[in-house]
Design a protein around this motif. Structure first.
Motif, PDB file in Angstrom:
ATOM      1  N   ASP A 170       0.835  -1.207   0.000  1.00 14.63           N
ATOM      2  CA  ASP A 170       0.000   0.000   0.000  1.00 14.63           C
ATOM      3  C   ASP A 170       0.872   1.259   0.000  1.00 14.63           C
ATOM      4  O   ASP A 170       0.555   2.249  -0.673  1.00 14.63           O
ATOM      5  CB  ASP A 170      -0.923   0.014   1.218  1.00 14.63           C
ATOM      6  CG  ASP A 170      -2.058  -0.988   1.105  1.00 14.63           C
ATOM      7  OD1 ASP A 170      -2.298  -1.473  -0.020  1.00 14.63           O
ATOM      8  OD2 ASP A 170      -2.686  -1.297   2.136  1.00 14.63           O
ATOM      9  N   MET A 171       1.973   1.209   0.764  1.00 16.16           N
ATOM     10  CA  MET A 171       2.849   2.377   0.836  1.00 16.16           C
ATOM     11  C   MET A 171       3.424   2.719  -0.538  1.00 16.16           C
ATOM     12  O   MET A 171       3.576   3.890  -0.901  1.00 16.16           O
ATOM     13  CB  MET A 171       3.984   2.104   1.818  1.00 16.16           C
ATOM     14  CG  MET A 171       4.898   3.302   2.058  1.00 16.16           C
ATOM     15  SD  MET A 171       6.542   2.805   2.594  1.00 16.16           S
ATOM     16  CE  MET A 171       7.188   2.063   1.094  1.00 16.16           C
ATOM     17  N   GLU A 172       3.740   1.686  -1.314  1.00 13.65           N
ATOM     18  CA  GLU A 172       4.349   1.904  -2.625  1.00 13.65           C
ATOM     19  C   GLU A 172       3.363   2.493  -3.638  1.00 13.65           C
ATOM     20  O   GLU A 172       3.767   2.898  -4.726  1.00 13.65           O
ATOM     21  CB  GLU A 172       4.943   0.596  -3.145  1.00 13.65           C
ATOM     22  CG  GLU A 172       6.151   0.137  -2.342  1.00 13.65           C
ATOM     23  CD  GLU A 172       6.675  -1.224  -2.777  1.00 13.65           C
ATOM     24  OE1 GLU A 172       6.319  -1.675  -3.893  1.00 13.65           O
ATOM     25  OE2 GLU A 172       7.438  -1.844  -2.006  1.00 13.65           O
ATOM     26  N   LYS A 173       2.069   2.578  -3.257  1.00 20.13           N
ATOM     27  CA  LYS A 173       1.105   3.254  -4.135  1.00 20.13           C
ATOM     28  C   LYS A 173       1.385   4.755  -4.201  1.00 20.13           C
ATOM     29  O   LYS A 173       1.032   5.412  -5.183  1.00 20.13           O
ATOM     30  CB  LYS A 173      -0.326   3.038  -3.626  1.00 20.13           C
ATOM     31  CG  LYS A 173      -0.820   1.602  -3.668  1.00 20.13           C
ATOM     32  CD  LYS A 173      -2.210   1.516  -3.039  1.00 20.13           C
ATOM     33  CE  LYS A 173      -2.737   0.092  -2.984  1.00 20.13           C
ATOM     34  NZ  LYS A 173      -4.060   0.023  -2.291  1.00 20.13           N
ATOM     35  N   GLY A 174       1.993   5.288  -3.129  1.00 20.57           N
ATOM     36  CA  GLY A 174       2.174   6.729  -3.081  1.00 20.57           C
ATOM     37  C   GLY A 174       3.591   7.199  -2.850  1.00 20.57           C
ATOM     38  O   GLY A 174       3.895   8.382  -3.031  1.00 20.57           O
ATOM     39  N   PHE A 175       4.486   6.303  -2.414  1.00 22.85           N
ATOM     40  CA  PHE A 175       5.860   6.697  -2.126  1.00 22.85           C
ATOM     41  C   PHE A 175       6.831   5.735  -2.819  1.00 22.85           C
ATOM     42  O   PHE A 175       6.463   4.602  -3.152  1.00 22.85           O
ATOM     43  CB  PHE A 175       6.119   6.680  -0.611  1.00 22.85           C
ATOM     44  CG  PHE A 175       5.434   7.788   0.135  1.00 22.85           C
ATOM     45  CD1 PHE A 175       5.990   9.048   0.189  1.00 22.85           C
ATOM     46  CD2 PHE A 175       4.229   7.555   0.795  1.00 22.85           C
ATOM     47  CE1 PHE A 175       5.359  10.083   0.888  1.00 22.85           C
ATOM     48  CE2 PHE A 175       3.592   8.574   1.489  1.00 22.85           C
ATOM     49  CZ  PHE A 175       4.155   9.833   1.536  1.00 22.85           C
ATOM     50  N   PRO A 176       8.085   6.159  -3.006  1.00 27.40           N
ATOM     51  CA  PRO A 176       9.088   5.242  -3.559  1.00 27.40           C
ATOM     52  C   PRO A 176       9.248   4.019  -2.667  1.00 27.40           C
ATOM     53  O   PRO A 176       9.029   4.081  -1.446  1.00 27.40           O
ATOM     54  CB  PRO A 176      10.366   6.087  -3.577  1.00 27.40           C
ATOM     55  CG  PRO A 176       9.900   7.506  -3.562  1.00 27.40           C
ATOM     56  CD  PRO A 176       8.624   7.503  -2.766  1.00 27.40           C
ATOM     57  N   ALA A 177       9.652   2.909  -3.269  1.00 37.04           N
ATOM     58  CA  ALA A 177       9.811   1.661  -2.505  1.00 37.04           C
ATOM     59  C   ALA A 177      10.824   1.808  -1.382  1.00 37.04           C
ATOM     60  O   ALA A 177      10.753   1.126  -0.362  1.00 37.04           O
ATOM     61  CB  ALA A 177      10.227   0.532  -3.447  1.00 37.04           C
ATOM     62  N   GLY A 178      11.781   2.736  -1.562  1.00 32.33           N
ATOM     63  CA  GLY A 178      12.820   2.922  -0.551  1.00 32.33           C
ATOM     64  C   GLY A 178      12.456   3.881   0.562  1.00 32.33           C
ATOM     65  O   GLY A 178      13.333   4.291   1.335  1.00 32.33           O
TER      66      GLY A 178
END
Length: 721
Positions: free
Chosen positions: A412-420
């Protein structure tokens, strides 16, 4: 030496057992415990840049959390986060912070408009936490569970949240690990008991080694704790598990070495006490040499730069040496007390079975040694070619089940932020001209760094407690612990960062990707040192055991070939067939521990038996046939127990454990069945007496009269005098 030891132990069994128990009680009661570390970076040498970055960061930002979790909030209807939602999320973070005492080790709940994704799909709440061990770690796990229950209440109906991050991932996968290791433990007991029951049809013979090995492990841990204080080393969380597997592996091996030879001599009509003395005398040298070879390969790990490996070395060596001593004292003492009752209720120990599988295999090796050896070598060489495609995989998270809340939170986080976002590349700057750093110059660096390959975002620059130190976090587009990202950091990002560093500063590249890049260098360096040195030590031990210069020249390459074939097989299966990105990065060292080291047991047993049969005056091919006939069942039983134990790991839900289980089980099977039963006897039969040069395996004069008539069916090979 072994004859004297055997006579004392067999004739004074109670003295032996009481002395051993007294030593065990004193050592277990008064030895210090081994301290452990869980951070991989703690084991890197201080000269590596990623470690220097960590040290600089710790000094400059002492207030930063030792660990953290992450709450990923999104709308229940999948829509964009609105200002009203952000206000509600901010209020929820304040409420949770006010109640943070209810969540042990949690230092607060932090969110801000900057933690709303640019596309408004999610908003983050960071949860700084203290690093916890022991009982505190259990409280920390419970805090994550309590937090998950509380979030729906504080967020309201139109928002939903998932808790992710390293701590949450550990909580979600703790049960998977616990169940997996419980499965392995139960399987180990079941296989040892079940296989020995199947072979000897004797419950007492099956239970005996379990009890002795458990006590020996506790004794070993006491000695390891003392050694850790003396040699100043600490272990990691996996050491206890590895030691357990090693001790059950070698302990079962050595027990079977003694028991099989004891039964063989009883069947030959030797009186039971005398049979036990002869059994210990004959396998004593084998067990001592095997334990010395394994301990030596473990001790070589002390040459490793990576601290985990260096700590494993003396710890596992101590365990193997203690197990070797136990096998030559406690096991024979117990067998001396029990006598033939150890085989109760079976009567099969009284007679030699006819037409067994081992007899047929021995006949095959004796009649066709060239074909057998070539076929075995061809299989091993073909499997070894897979090593050329080996890739390391450092992404532990991907090896866990992906349907857990922590795994879904990261998606879910990677929907809006870079994977790192949660695992940034941490670039530390230190002033070299004595002037304080400015936020403006670090922000200027960040603006330039945005265009570097693989960088998906740059966090605002931060100045440390010491104004001469600063930090800029680079957020990678891709998975920060994938092979691609690690190679990117090592080969492209690191040099570029140094080129862009503001004048008058020195840059240090840290973070997980950089740490794993340095671990990759260290592991490659360590293997390049450890394997050759271990090969030389095994060769020396074989030379002393066999009194031969020639035999080690093909036995050591055979062991190394088995190691390569095992690693190559893992590549074919996991990278080729299953499409995995690579093998878990420490698999090569695990194969070193369990395949190269413990697998040497089987070669030593078989080679010693080959030499023993040759010393009896048998022709080389006949000696090979008899060695396989009598030594084969021991090797097969020991190999089945150990390989079977590891194969149970295939049932685990963690792919990392599946890789280890498959690879080690296959490696043990190759060592026991292909190398020890086919390759080594076949090559030895082809070389004939030359295999034992400059020593002489057989008597100077052939046995009086005609040898066993069956010997005539084996064509001569090698030279005879």
């Amino acid at each position: 030496m072994f004859a004297g030891l055997a006579r004392f132990v067999v004739r004074h069994p109670w003295w032996t057992i009481v002395a051993w128990l007294a030593a065990a009680v004193v050592i277990i009661a008064f030895s210090p415990k081994l301290t452990t570390e869980s951070d991989q970076g703690e084991f890197l040498p201080s000269g590596y840049e990623s470690v220097q970055a960590v040290e600089l960061e710790t000094d400059a930002f002492p207030q930063q959390a030792e660990a953290s979790s992450l709450i990923v909030v999104q709308r229940s209807d999948g829509g964009q986060i609105t200002p009203q939602d952000t206000a509600k999320i901010t209020e929820a973070a304040k409420t949770l912070t006010a109640e943070k005492d209810e969540y042990p080790t949690v230092q607060g709940f932090i969110t801000s408009p900057e933690l709303v994704a640019p596309n408004k799909s999610i908003q983050l709440i960071t949860v700084p936490m203290e690093m916890a061990t022991g009982a505190e770690a259990q409280e920390q796990s419970q805090a994550i569970k309590d937090l998950r229950e509380k979030l729906p209440e504080v967020l309201g109906g139109n928002l939903e949240a998932k808790v992710g991050g390293d701590i949450a991932m550990f909580v979600d996968n703790e049960d998977s690990f616990t169940q997996s290791f419980l499965l392995i433990t139960v399987a180990t007991f079941a296989l040892i008991i079940g296989l020995i029951l199947l072979i000897f049809r004797a419950p007492l013979a099956a239970i005996l080694p379990i009890i002795v090995i458990i006590v020996t492990e506790q004794l070993s841990m006491g000695l390891i704790g003392s050694a850790s204080k003396l040699l100043d080393f600490s272990g990691d969380d996996s050491l206890q598990i590895i030691l357990t597997i090693v001790l059950f592996g070698v302990g079962a091996d050595y027990y079977l070495f003694v028991l099989f030879r004891y039964r063989e001599l009883l069947r030959a009509g030797v009186e039971r006490k005398e049979a036990l003395i002869r059994a210990v005398e004959r396998v004593g040298e084998v067990i001592t040499s095997a334990a010395a070879a394994i301990a030596a390969t473990f001790i070589v790990l002390m040459l490793a730069s990576f601290g985990i490996f260096a700590a494993w070395g003396p710890s596992l060596a101590i365990g193997v040496v203690v197990m070797g001593i136990t096998s030559l004292t406690v096991f024979p003492a117990l067998l001396s007390i029990l006598g033939t009752a150890v085989f109760w209720p079976s009567k099969a120990w009284k007679k030699e079975p006819k037409g067994t599988v081992s007899t047929k295999l021995g006949g095959l090796v004796g009649k066709r040694p060239a074909i057998v050896a070539l076929a075995a070598a061809a299989v091993m060489i073909a499997l070894s070619t897979g090593v050329l495609g080996f890739k390391s995989n450092y992404d532990f998270q991907s090896s866990f089940p992906q349907d857990t809340e922590s795994a879904m939170a990261m998606k879910d986080m990677e929907k809006g932020f870079p994977a790192g976002q949660t695992r940034p590349v941490k670039v530390m700057f230190e002033s070299t001209d004595g002037q304080p750093l400015t936020k403006a110059e670090l922000d200027a660096f960040g603006a330039e760094a945005k265009s570097l390959p693989g960088v998906g975002g740059v966090a605002p620059a931060e100045l440390g407690q010491d104004p001469k130190v600063g930090r800029v976090n680079l957020l990678l587009d891709g998975n920060p612990v994938s092979n691609e990202s690690i190679n990117l950091v090592k080969d492209e990002l690191n040099p570029a960062v140094h080129d862009l560093a503001p004048e008058g500063t020195k840059a240090y590249v840290g973070g997980e990707a950089a740490i794993y890049a340095d671990i990759n260098k260290v592991v490659n360096r360590d293997l390049s040192v450890i394997l050759p040195v271990a090969g030389v030590l095994i060769a020396v031990i074989l030379l002393l055991l066999l009194r031969s210069v020639v035999a080690p020249l093909y036995l050591v390459p055979a062991v190394l070939l088995g190691y390569a074939a095992t690693l190559g097989s893992a590549v074919f299966v996991f990278q080729g067939l299953l499409g995995e990105p690579g093998e878990i990065f420490h698999l090569p060292i695990m194969l070193y521990l369990f395949v190269l080291a413990i697998g040497t047991d089987y070669n030593i047993l078989m080679t010693a038996r080959l030499r023993e049969e040759a010393k009896q005056g048998h022709a080389p091919r006949k000696a090979a046939a008899l060695a396989v006939q009598h030594g084969g069942p021991t090797v097969a039983a020991a190999g089945l127990i150990l390989a079977g134990t590891f194969s149970v790991m295939l049932l685990a839900s963690v792919s990392m454990l599946q890789q280890m289980g498959f690879s080690i089980a296959l490696g043990i099977a190759l060592s026991a069945f292909v190398m020890s039963i086919f390759l080594v006897p076949g090559v030895t039969a082809l070389l004939g007496e030359r295999a034992w040069w400059p020593g002489r395996a057989g008597p100077k004069e052939p046995p009086a009269g005609s040898a066993d008539p069956a010997e005539e069916q084996y064509a001569p090979s090698g030279t005879r005098s």
